[in-house]
Design a protein around this motif. Structure first.
Motif, PDB file in Angstrom:
ATOM      1  N   THR A 271      42.401  94.385  13.249  1.00 33.00           N
ATOM      2  CA  THR A 271      41.553  94.565  12.076  1.00 33.00           C
ATOM      3  C   THR A 271      40.205  93.943  12.429  1.00 33.00           C
ATOM      4  OG1 THR A 271      42.201  92.449  11.154  1.00 33.00           O
ATOM      5  CG2 THR A 271      43.475  94.379  10.439  1.00 33.00           C
ATOM      6  N   LEU A 272      39.216  94.245  11.620  1.00 28.64           N
ATOM      7  CA  LEU A 272      37.902  93.646  11.865  1.00 28.64           C
ATOM      8  C   LEU A 272      38.011  92.117  11.811  1.00 28.64           C
ATOM      9  CD1 LEU A 272      34.886  93.743  12.324  1.00 28.64           C
ATOM     10  CD2 LEU A 272      34.553  94.263   9.913  1.00 28.64           C
ATOM     11  N   LYS A 273      38.859  91.616  10.897  1.00 31.52           N
ATOM     12  CA  LYS A 273      39.026  90.162  10.773  1.00 31.52           C
ATOM     13  C   LYS A 273      39.570  89.567  12.074  1.00 31.52           C
ATOM     14  CE  LYS A 273      40.955  86.535   7.886  1.00 31.52           C
ATOM     15  NZ  LYS A 273      41.241  85.695   9.052  1.00 31.52           N
ATOM     16  N   GLN A 274      40.576  90.244  12.673  1.00 33.53           N
ATOM     17  CA  GLN A 274      41.143  89.738  13.938  1.00 33.53           C
ATOM     18  C   GLN A 274      40.089  89.734  15.045  1.00 33.53           C
ATOM     19  OE1 GLN A 274      44.520  92.504  13.697  1.00 33.53           O
ATOM     20  NE2 GLN A 274      45.856  90.795  14.244  1.00 33.53           N
ATOM     21  N   ALA A 275      39.273  90.785  15.067  1.00 36.17           N
ATOM     22  CA  ALA A 275      38.214  90.858  16.082  1.00 36.17           C
ATOM     23  C   ALA A 275      37.220  89.708  15.875  1.00 36.17           C
ATOM     24  CB  ALA A 275      37.502  92.203  16.007  1.00 36.17           C
ATOM     25  N   ALA A 276      36.880  89.446  14.608  1.00 36.71           N
ATOM     26  CA  ALA A 276      35.941  88.367  14.306  1.00 36.71           C
ATOM     27  C   ALA A 276      36.540  87.001  14.663  1.00 36.71           C
ATOM     28  CB  ALA A 276      35.552  88.414  12.827  1.00 36.71           C
ATOM     29  N   ASP A 277      37.852  86.826  14.377  1.00 37.77           N
ATOM     30  CA  ASP A 277      38.516  85.564  14.729  1.00 37.77           C
ATOM     31  C   ASP A 277      38.461  85.320  16.232  1.00 37.77           C
ATOM     32  OD1 ASP A 277      39.121  85.036  12.116  1.00 37.77           O
ATOM     33  OD2 ASP A 277      41.179  85.808  12.214  1.00 37.77           O
ATOM     34  N   PHE A 278      38.651  86.407  16.983  1.00 35.81           N
ATOM     35  CA  PHE A 278      38.602  86.318  18.442  1.00 35.81           C
ATOM     36  C   PHE A 278      37.211  85.867  18.902  1.00 35.81           C
ATOM     37  CE2 PHE A 278      37.543  88.380  22.478  1.00 35.81           C
ATOM     38  CZ  PHE A 278      38.505  87.832  23.301  1.00 35.81           C
ATOM     39  N   MET A 279      36.192  86.517  18.362  1.00 31.88           N
ATOM     40  CA  MET A 279      34.820  86.178  18.740  1.00 31.88           C
ATOM     41  C   MET A 279      34.487  84.736  18.349  1.00 31.88           C
ATOM     42  SD  MET A 279      33.398  88.867  20.167  1.00 31.88           S
ATOM     43  CE  MET A 279      31.622  88.809  19.980  1.00 31.88           C
ATOM     44  N   ARG A 280      34.952  84.350  17.165  1.00 33.40           N
ATOM     45  CA  ARG A 280      34.678  83.006  16.637  1.00 33.40           C
ATOM     46  C   ARG A 280      35.264  81.939  17.558  1.00 33.40           C
ATOM     47  NH1 ARG A 280      37.027  83.766  12.072  1.00 33.40           N
ATOM     48  NH2 ARG A 280      35.219  84.404  10.855  1.00 33.40           N
ATOM     49  N   SER A 281      36.473  82.230  18.073  1.00 34.60           N
ATOM     50  CA  SER A 281      37.122  81.240  18.936  1.00 34.60           C
ATOM     51  C   SER A 281      36.485  81.215  20.322  1.00 34.60           C
ATOM     52  CB  SER A 281      38.614  81.560  19.053  1.00 34.60           C
ATOM     53  OG  SER A 281      38.766  82.778  19.752  1.00 34.60           O
ATOM     54  N   PHE A 282      35.808  82.300  20.668  1.00 27.77           N
ATOM     55  CA  PHE A 282      35.296  82.439  22.017  1.00 27.77           C
ATOM     56  C   PHE A 282      33.877  81.897  22.170  1.00 27.77           C
ATOM     57  CE2 PHE A 282      34.629  84.743  25.990  1.00 27.77           C
ATOM     58  CZ  PHE A 282      35.910  84.700  26.523  1.00 27.77           C
ATOM     59  N   TYR A 283      33.070  82.060  21.122  1.00 33.10           N
ATOM     60  CA  TYR A 283      31.644  81.713  21.247  1.00 33.10           C
ATOM     61  C   TYR A 283      31.245  80.575  20.313  1.00 33.10           C
ATOM     62  CZ  TYR A 283      31.252  85.984  23.951  1.00 33.10           C
ATOM     63  OH  TYR A 283      31.422  86.947  24.903  1.00 33.10           O
ATOM     64  N   ALA A 284      30.642  79.566  20.891  1.00 37.56           N
ATOM     65  CA  ALA A 284      30.226  78.397  20.119  1.00 37.56           C
ATOM     66  C   ALA A 284      29.064  78.710  19.177  1.00 37.56           C
ATOM     67  CB  ALA A 284      29.829  77.270  21.076  1.00 37.56           C
ATOM     68  N   ASP A 285      28.305  79.773  19.496  1.00 34.28           N
ATOM     69  CA  ASP A 285      27.132  80.075  18.661  1.00 34.28           C
ATOM     70  C   ASP A 285      27.461  81.068  17.537  1.00 34.28           C
ATOM     71  OD1 ASP A 285      27.492  82.346  20.141  1.00 34.28           O
ATOM     72  OD2 ASP A 285      25.508  82.342  21.076  1.00 34.28           O
TER      73      ASP A 285
END
Lengths: 232, 129
Positions: A86-100
């Motif tokens: 889902t878009l939320k899962q994709a966002a969670d992934f990005m959030r965990s990956f990038y400090a900015d």
């Protein structure tokens, strides 16, 4: 600043980049224009550190691209998101990956782009998927934003939404956006500086406003003129 | 401000300035009016924020607007300035008109005749309404 200094890159017998020299100055929205196969994607991936020059070098603020990955948010042309996310899962992934990652910005743009977190990447339209990719890239506060063909194959209304998102979000002075496209007509008013690339070389470059003033032509017309001259 | 229907073969910042001047002349913008922030204007016309910034700086430099810290940008032009701009823009149009007509080989006499005929036609169109 991003610099290409005599960069060469060959894939098999195709010379993708041919002694490419260019400088992308900071704080601008830069257009990298050219036909399919001109070398745009190769150059973009090189800035993102995803491929290496055969000769010459690329520098991002004086550093090698691989050492400056945290400065670069890259939107690749390909669909890199899993269809079952889902878009939320994709966002969670990005959030965990990038400090900015910037959650406020993400939430705000989610609404602006008319997207919902429960949307399944594999089930939405191509235009919506393009907007998801944009949202996930722009929600990082990276100084360099690289967008590889963000408009290709997308309907006109969605293209306008994407362009307005970039204008809305552009942080003057501190952000540099590099957008590669062959759909120049859509970004005539969006770009500050333009580089027309063909067969791995820069054919014409300069400030969009100066080029319009000195030539009395639109960017699309300037490209046609430049590529006619190359082929002759 | 209205939607900008710009000509892609001319500098966009100049067209923003012209659009602003035309609005002053038509009276859709008046001295003291607040104009949109650069960001809002950029979004409204879908133009690069740096280009809008250049146009806003130029408007301020030529004395048509002023920015008050924390409050925004306001029309500073007075009626005298506005009529001068109107005259200037009309002169530009006339210069272009006469230049083009000359290049087509029209004499002053012929230009006068054409203009008179056109004016008569326009009058006719209005009274026929």
């Amino acid at each position: 600043m991003i610099e290409f200094d005599h960069v060469g890159k060959r894939f098999g017998n195709v010379q993708a980049l041919d002694h490419l020299n260019l400088q992308f100055s900071p704080g601008k929205i830069i257009g990298l224009f050219g036909p399919n196969g001109a070398g745009k994607s190769t150059a973009m991936k090189m800035i993102a550190g995803l491929n290496q020059p055969d000769s010459g070098h690329v520098l991002v603020d004086g550093q090698k691209p691989r050492q400056s990955r945290d400065k670069i948010a890259f939107l690749p042309e390909i669909d890199y998101l899993y269809g079952w996310w889902t878009l939320k899962q994709a966002a969670d992934f990005m959030r965990s990956f990038y400090a900015d990652w910037d959650d406020n910005k993400y939430t705000e743009l989610l609404g602006f782009l008319n997207l919902r977190e429960d949307m399944k990447i594999g089930k939405i339209s191509k235009g919506q998927r393009a907007k998801c990719k944009l949202l996930l890239t722009v929600s990082r506060r990276a100084p360099y934003l690289l967008l590889d063909e963000p408009l290709s194959g997308i309907d006109i209304l969605t293209r306008e939404e994407i362009i307005n998102t970039l204008i809305r979000d552009f942080r003057e002075g501190e952000q540099t956006i590099i957008i590669s496209t062959h759909e120049i007509n859509d970004v005539e008013s969006l770009v500050d500086e333009v580089f027309f690339i063909d067969q791995g070389r820069i054919v014409v470059s300069g400030s969009a406003e100066e080029l319009r003033m000195t030539k009395g032509l639109s960017l699309v017309e300037i490209m046609k003129e430049a590529f006619r001259n190359v082929q002759q | 401000m209205s939607q900008l229907d710009y000509d892609k073969s001319k500098a966009i910042y100049k067209q923003i300035i012209e659009d602003f001047q035309k609005q002053l002349i038509r009276g859709t913008l008046n001295p003291g009016d607040k104009i949109p922030s650069q960001r809002d204007y950029a979004l409204k016309v879908s133009v690069n924020p740096n280009t809008v910034q250049r146009a806003y700086q130029e408007l301020e430099r030529i004395g048509l607007t002023e920015t008050i810290r924390g409050q925004g940008t306001f029309v500073k032009a007075n009626t005298e300035m506005i009529s001068a701009i109107r005259q200037e823009m009309a002169d530009d149009i006339l210069d272009r008109f006469f230049g083009e007509m000359n290049s087509l080989g029209y004499s002053q006499q012929q230009i006068t005749e054409i203009l008179n005929r056109r004016l008569m036609e326009m009058k006719g169109a209005i009274t026929n309404d």
